[in-house]
Enzyme design. Structure first.
Site, PDB file in Angstrom:
ATOM      1  N   SER A   2      22.804 -33.959 -62.269  1.00  0.00           N
ATOM      2  CA  SER A   2      23.862 -33.301 -61.513  1.00  0.00           C
ATOM      3  C   SER A   2      24.651 -32.459 -62.503  1.00  0.00           C
ATOM      4  CB  SER A   2      24.765 -34.323 -60.831  1.00  0.00           C
ATOM      5  OG  SER A   2      25.929 -33.716 -60.297  1.00  0.00           O
ATOM      6  N   ARG A   3      25.435 -31.525 -61.998  1.00  0.00           N
ATOM      7  CA  ARG A   3      26.341 -30.808 -62.882  1.00  0.00           C
ATOM      8  C   ARG A   3      27.547 -31.660 -63.251  1.00  0.00           C
ATOM      9  NH1 ARG A   3      25.866 -24.917 -59.857  1.00  0.00           N
ATOM     10  NH2 ARG A   3      23.991 -24.225 -60.958  1.00  0.00           N
ATOM     11  N   LEU A  41      18.128 -28.660 -54.163  1.00  0.00           N
ATOM     12  CA  LEU A  41      19.369 -27.933 -54.340  1.00  0.00           C
ATOM     13  C   LEU A  41      19.643 -27.016 -53.149  1.00  0.00           C
ATOM     14  CD1 LEU A  41      18.821 -27.092 -58.091  1.00  0.00           C
ATOM     15  CD2 LEU A  41      20.759 -28.402 -57.200  1.00  0.00           C
ATOM     16  N   HIS A  68      16.961 -22.594 -54.970  1.00  0.00           N
ATOM     17  CA  HIS A  68      15.567 -23.023 -54.891  1.00  0.00           C
ATOM     18  C   HIS A  68      14.684 -22.242 -55.864  1.00  0.00           C
ATOM     19  CE1 HIS A  68      15.733 -25.060 -50.661  1.00  0.00           C
ATOM     20  NE2 HIS A  68      16.443 -25.687 -51.575  1.00  0.00           N
ATOM     21  N   LYS A 111      12.431 -26.919 -48.457  1.00  0.00           N
ATOM     22  CA  LYS A 111      12.418 -25.736 -47.614  1.00  0.00           C
ATOM     23  C   LYS A 111      13.862 -25.303 -47.314  1.00  0.00           C
ATOM     24  CE  LYS A 111      14.335 -27.957 -44.484  1.00  0.00           C
ATOM     25  NZ  LYS A 111      15.666 -27.510 -44.055  1.00  0.00           N
ATOM     26  N   ARG A 113      25.239 -25.535 -44.902  1.00  0.00           N
ATOM     27  CA  ARG A 113      24.449 -24.963 -43.800  1.00  0.00           C
ATOM     28  C   ARG A 113      25.257 -23.954 -42.991  1.00  0.00           C
ATOM     29  NH1 ARG A 113      23.419 -29.918 -45.043  1.00  0.00           N
ATOM     30  NH2 ARG A 113      21.270 -30.698 -45.196  1.00  0.00           N
ATOM     31  N   THR A 166      10.822 -34.600 -37.739  1.00  0.00           N
ATOM     32  CA  THR A 166      11.407 -35.697 -38.525  1.00  0.00           C
ATOM     33  C   THR A 166      11.105 -37.039 -37.876  1.00  0.00           C
ATOM     34  OG1 THR A 166      13.541 -35.495 -37.374  1.00  0.00           O
ATOM     35  CG2 THR A 166      13.267 -34.242 -39.422  1.00  0.00           C
TER      36      THR A 166
END
Length: 334
Positions: A39-40, A77, A82, A100, A169, A259
């Site tokens: 992680s950052r 990420l 990506h 994706k 999103r 899913t």
């Protein structure tokens, strides 16, 4: 020196999809183990490592990529990272499984494809995990046997409700929106089932006035030769999904196309000659199945199940659908 029997994974970021779904699935795989997470924020990485029993935690992605005990990288990420981080992983000598949608555009996806071609000794794949659930093996058995006849239409839809302005999103500059996040699934499925690329798309896209992202999209893909796909996705709708494959002889309806729950069996219904047959497929964690198939390709030096050219093609359709939604006109693909 003996050949490794397990693929050693490093995970870029502590993203929820990794912590809650993919990492536990990787840890259950026959051919893989998770050895590092980055992680950052080192404290965040260490917390995730402690909770998931992962041996090493790093406070930067670059440190993980420099770890010689990492063979392959899983990249969950945000969409805008990506391609750059997957290219960085390839240049560090790591195999890459990237979430994706593979990129923010087809042109960006082509850059990743070129980077993969520059490292032919490494495996690179987009993580469309749904394809590895055994229900799709059953679907293709029915198609190959001619049970559905000549395929005429594939229908797919996928939705959830999320109006949180802080969620990636819902951030257009980070590649948010319905088509990029979940519309990519029915688009991928239609291409997967029909086995060829669409030649055109007519779409309707509605954008959220606050975020600028597409919150609902519906499209008709023209696959030429008499086949079409009708698809929709929404990020501010009741959650749900479904798919139908219709041919000249029968119709197949799929309950959980994208899913399927890992702990439960799933159902499909075959409508044939006026009767309906229920088909039950046993439980399977699609992320574990995906991990093992990718690991097999690495450990046996075989092609990955889905080449990156497929990811580039999917991005072309997404882009064309967005352009069609803006213009209100059919857009050619190709």
């Amino acid at each position: 020196m003996s050949e490794p029997t397990k693929l050693r994974w490093g995970v870029l970021s502590t993203a929820k999809i990794g912590r809650k779904q993919v990492i536990p699935a990787l840890q259950k795989s026959r051919l893989g183990e998770v050895t590092a997470i980055a992680s950052r924020d080192l404290a965040r990485a260490q917390q995730a490592a402690d909770g998931l029993v992962i041996g090493r935690a790093y406070g930067s992605y670059e440190e993980l990529l420099a770890d010689p005990a990492v063979d392959a990288v899983y990249n969950p990420l945000p969409n805008h990272l990506h391609v750059p981080m997957s290219i960085a992983a390839l240049e560090a000598g790591k195999h890459v499984l990237c979430e994706k949608p593979i990129a923010l555009s087809a042109a960006e996806a082509e850059k990743l494809l070129a980077a993969g071609e520059a490292h032919p000794e490494l495996k690179l794949m987009e993580a469309f995990m749904y394809r590895f659930h055994p229900q799709w093996e059953r679907v293709f058995e029915l198609i190959a046997a001619g049970t559905l006849g000549e395929l005429r239409e594939v229908r797919g839809w996928f939705s959830y409700f999320n109006d949180d302005p802080q969620n990636i999103r819902n951030q257009s500059d980070l590649g948010g929106g319905a088509l990029m996040d979940i519309g990519c699934y029915p688009i991928s499925m239609a291409r997967f089932v029909l086995g060829r690329e669409p030649v055109g798309v007519l779409a309707r896209v509605e954008r959220d006035p606050r975020f600028g992202t597409d919150r609902h999209a519906a499209a008709v893909l023209d696959f030429n030769g008499g086949a079409v796909a009708t698809l929709s996705c929404g990020t501010q709708m009741a959650p749900g999904q479904g798919a139908t494959i219709a041919g000249t002889a029968g119709v197949l309806r799929i309950e959980w196309p994208f899913t399927p729950p890992p702990e439960d069996s799933v159902r499909m219904w075959l409508d044939l000659d006026g009767a309906t047959e229920e088909i039950v497929v046993g439980a399977c964690d699609k992320y574990t199945a995906q991990a093992d198939r990718f690991a097999e390709a690495v450990l046996n030096d075989q092609p990955v199940p889905t080449p990156l050219a497929d990811a580039v093609a999917n991005m072309r359709v997404i882009e064309a659908a967005l352009r069609s939604g803006e213009s209100g006109r059919r857009v050619a693909i190709g």
